[in-house]
Design an enzyme around this catalytic site. Structure first.
Site, PDB file in Angstrom:
ATOM      1  N   TYR A 131      36.814  69.649 -26.566  1.00  0.00           N
ATOM      2  CA  TYR A 131      38.155  69.105 -26.784  1.00  0.00           C
ATOM      3  C   TYR A 131      39.052  69.828 -25.786  1.00  0.00           C
ATOM      4  O   TYR A 131      38.733  70.928 -25.350  1.00  0.00           O
ATOM      5  CB  TYR A 131      38.640  69.402 -28.202  1.00  0.00           C
ATOM      6  CG  TYR A 131      37.778  68.816 -29.292  1.00  0.00           C
ATOM      7  CD1 TYR A 131      37.948  67.504 -29.716  1.00  0.00           C
ATOM      8  CD2 TYR A 131      36.795  69.581 -29.919  1.00  0.00           C
ATOM      9  CE1 TYR A 131      37.157  66.964 -30.723  1.00  0.00           C
ATOM     10  CE2 TYR A 131      35.996  69.057 -30.924  1.00  0.00           C
ATOM     11  CZ  TYR A 131      36.185  67.747 -31.325  1.00  0.00           C
ATOM     12  OH  TYR A 131      35.404  67.223 -32.317  1.00  0.00           O
ATOM     13  N   HIS A 256      33.405  58.763 -34.344  1.00  0.00           N
ATOM     14  CA  HIS A 256      33.173  60.094 -34.916  1.00  0.00           C
ATOM     15  C   HIS A 256      32.365  60.001 -36.214  1.00  0.00           C
ATOM     16  O   HIS A 256      32.566  60.777 -37.150  1.00  0.00           O
ATOM     17  CB  HIS A 256      34.501  60.807 -35.164  1.00  0.00           C
ATOM     18  CG  HIS A 256      34.484  62.271 -34.818  1.00  0.00           C
ATOM     19  ND1 HIS A 256      34.988  62.757 -33.652  1.00  0.00           N
ATOM     20  CD2 HIS A 256      34.017  63.357 -35.495  1.00  0.00           C
ATOM     21  CE1 HIS A 256      34.852  64.080 -33.618  1.00  0.00           C
ATOM     22  NE2 HIS A 256      34.253  64.463 -34.740  1.00  0.00           N
TER      23      HIS A 256
HETATM   24  C1  LIG Z   1      28.886  67.060 -39.524  1.00  0.00           C
HETATM   25  C2  LIG Z   1      29.389  66.405 -38.276  1.00  0.00           C
HETATM   26  C3  LIG Z   1      30.007  67.177 -37.317  1.00  0.00           C
HETATM   27  C4  LIG Z   1      30.457  66.575 -36.138  1.00  0.00           C
HETATM   28  N1  LIG Z   1      31.022  67.356 -35.171  1.00  0.00           N
HETATM   29  C5  LIG Z   1      31.410  66.803 -34.009  1.00  0.00           C
HETATM   30  C6  LIG Z   1      31.929  67.617 -32.971  1.00  0.00           C
HETATM   31  O1  LIG Z   1      32.014  68.829 -33.076  1.00  0.00           O
HETATM   32  N2  LIG Z   1      32.328  66.987 -31.835  1.00  0.00           N
HETATM   33  C7  LIG Z   1      32.223  65.632 -31.660  1.00  0.00           C
HETATM   34  O2  LIG Z   1      32.591  65.103 -30.613  1.00  0.00           O
HETATM   35  N3  LIG Z   1      31.719  64.842 -32.637  1.00  0.00           N
HETATM   36  C8  LIG Z   1      31.305  65.397 -33.786  1.00  0.00           C
HETATM   37  N4  LIG Z   1      30.770  64.602 -34.761  1.00  0.00           N
HETATM   38  C9  LIG Z   1      30.587  63.157 -34.504  1.00  0.00           C
HETATM   39  C10 LIG Z   1      29.212  62.889 -33.883  1.00  0.00           C
HETATM   40  O3  LIG Z   1      29.161  63.347 -32.553  1.00  0.00           O
HETATM   41  C11 LIG Z   1      28.861  61.400 -33.847  1.00  0.00           C
HETATM   42  O4  LIG Z   1      29.929  60.692 -33.275  1.00  0.00           O
HETATM   43  C12 LIG Z   1      28.546  60.817 -35.227  1.00  0.00           C
HETATM   44  O5  LIG Z   1      27.860  61.760 -36.028  1.00  0.00           O
HETATM   45  C13 LIG Z   1      27.673  59.583 -35.056  1.00  0.00           C
HETATM   46  O6  LIG Z   1      27.457  58.985 -36.282  1.00  0.00           O
HETATM   47  P1  LIG Z   1      26.101  59.154 -37.144  1.00  0.00           P
HETATM   48  O7  LIG Z   1      26.218  60.482 -37.817  1.00  0.00           O
HETATM   49  O8  LIG Z   1      26.160  58.002 -38.067  1.00  0.00           O
HETATM   50  O9  LIG Z   1      24.924  59.103 -36.187  1.00  0.00           O
HETATM   51  C14 LIG Z   1      30.312  65.175 -35.943  1.00  0.00           C
HETATM   52  C15 LIG Z   1      29.688  64.413 -36.927  1.00  0.00           C
HETATM   53  C16 LIG Z   1      29.215  65.004 -38.073  1.00  0.00           C
HETATM   54  C17 LIG Z   1      28.519  64.148 -39.097  1.00  0.00           C
END
Ligand SMILES: Cc1cc2nc3c(=O)[nH]c(=O)nc-3n(C[C@H](O)[C@H](O)[C@H](O)COP(=O)(O)O)c2cc1C
Length: 378
Positions: A131, A256
């Site tokens: 970020y 996300h």
């Molecule tokens: C527990 C958790 C933490 C996440 N942390 C980040 C992060 O630190 N940075 C980010 O860009 N996306 C983050 N995401 C979003 C993921 O990169 C991604 O977009 C998302 O998990 C995709 O959906 P899915 O879980 O259905 O595969 C996070 C998602 C989850 C579930």
């Protein structure tokens, strides 16, 4: 426990193993979790149109992406705080990706530092997610560290101008366990890096992020790095065009994992228009709701260059550390291969690049039109 044969089994096993704090953090979406559910449900609105009598004796899932050859068009999305799923955290997940030849994206909110991950999985194709912080000098230092550690692309997440309200996390009063730290910030003098303190939550980390960001800031980032910058969190063709105009080398269609704006459209529904707008200029990736090989194939047919999975890797990690994370990727790899074979759909090489054949004929959407993917090469 019965054998694990699909991602849903991994999820069940993981949820039974994780404590309430971690379970809530990993599984929750924003508000009423409509988008969280819809990311998964939307895939079921697309149907595959199989073709018969195609020679599928060679099904090749290798893919060239940003100049790197990878073994599968399914990669690991960045998810923060993997140390709650397994003591080896991101190092274990990165090693699993290395074993499978899949792209691994490290979250800046990781419990293992980028240097530790680089050492654990030196041969993995690794991208670093970040970020933009209010303190630009700190962001620039992080970028230089990622370059030095051998990460080959930066992923700028743009869908967190504010942190979405995740009700389960609020109810549980989420705290990062005291033995963990936000490792990438450990050498920075911020509140967010204090090991186990009440400030060490993702919410505290997010106070470092700059809510005044505009597209000018993407140009700034592209100017301070020699690495390609991908923009993650784009959901509209308009934003995708601007991102590419401002220097992005690719976009990741993502909401996300349903953790930010509830009521936002599902990512697979957003994908086709984004591909139509910028697919001829850069690779388009997507994540959100991919739980099966057939989901991945549908996204590829809509023009995604690769898809990423977030929670499935967390479930694998909680199930059995590195082995479990590898199992998640293996399951998706073999399911995708099977789906491609049954659809008479193979990758094949043209001029050294790999493209998908017949993509414009592969799908129809129940009750509506599908915007077909392009067969662009990068
Ligand atoms: C527990 C958790 C933490 C996440 N942390 C980040 C992060 O630190 N940075 C980010 O860009 N996306 C983050 N995401 C979003 C993921 O990169 C991604 O977009 C998302 O998990 C995709 O959906 P899915 O879980 O259905 O595969 C996070 C998602 C989850 C579930």
């Amino acid at each position: 426990m019965s054998p694990v044969v699909c991602i849903d089994d991994l999820e069940r096993s993981a949820l039974a193993r994780l404590d309430q704090n971690a379970r809530g953090f990993y599984s929750s979406g924003a508000d009423g979790e409509q988008t969280l559910r819809d990311n998964i449900a939307a895939f079921q609105r697309y149907r595959l149109r199989p073709r018969c009598m195609v020679d599928i004796s060679t099904i090749d899932l290798t893919q060239t992406v940003l100049g790197h050859q990878v073994n599968m068009p399914i990669g690991v999305a960045p998810t923060g705080m993997q140390g709650m799923a397994h003591p080896e955290g991101e190092c274990a997940t990165a090693r699993a990706a290395e074993e499978m030849g899949a792209v691994f994206i490290l979250s800046c909110a990781s419990n293992s530092s980028m240097e530790e991950v680089a050492e654990a999985a030196p041969h993995a194709t690794k991208w670093y997610q970040l970020y933009l912080c209010k303190d630009r000098a700190m962001t620039a230092r992080m970028v230089q560290r990622a370059e030095r550690a051998g990460f080959s692309a930066l992923v700028l997440t743009v869908d967190v101008p504010l942190v979405g309200r995740r009700l389960t996390i609020s109810k549980n009063g989420f705290q990062m366990p005291p033995q963990l730290r936000l490792a990438n910030f450990a050498s920075e003098s911020t509140q967010a890096n204090q090991r186990g303190s009440q400030h060490s939550t993702y919410d505290q980390l997010s106070t470092l992020f700059d809510p005044s960001l505009t597209w000018d800031d993407l140009s700034w980032l592209c100017g301070v790095t020699r690495l390609p910058v991908l923009v993650k969190g784009v959901m509209t063709p308009e934003d995708a065009v601007t991102a590419v105009d401002r220097g992005a080398s690719g976009v990741i269609v993502s909401n996300h994992g349903g953790r930010q704006l509830d009521g936002c459209l599902a990512t697979v529904d957003a994908l086709g228009p984004v591909v139509a707008a910028v697919g001829h200029r850069c690779p388009v990736f997507m994540d959100g709701g991919v739980r099966r090989g057939t989901d991945a194939l549908k996204a590829l047919a809509l023009g995604a260059r690769m898809v990423f999975v977030g929670r499935p890797l967390l479930w694998g990690l909680a199930h059995d550390g590195q082995r479990g994370a590898r199992l998640a990727l293996q399951l998706l790899h073999s399911e995708l291969r099977l789906a491609m074979g049954l659809c008479g759909e193979i990758y094949h090489s043209i001029g050294g690049e790999l493209i998908m054949r017949l993509c414009s004929e592969l799908l129809y959407r129940a009750g509506g039109e599908v915007t077909m993917g392009l067969c662009a090469e990068f």
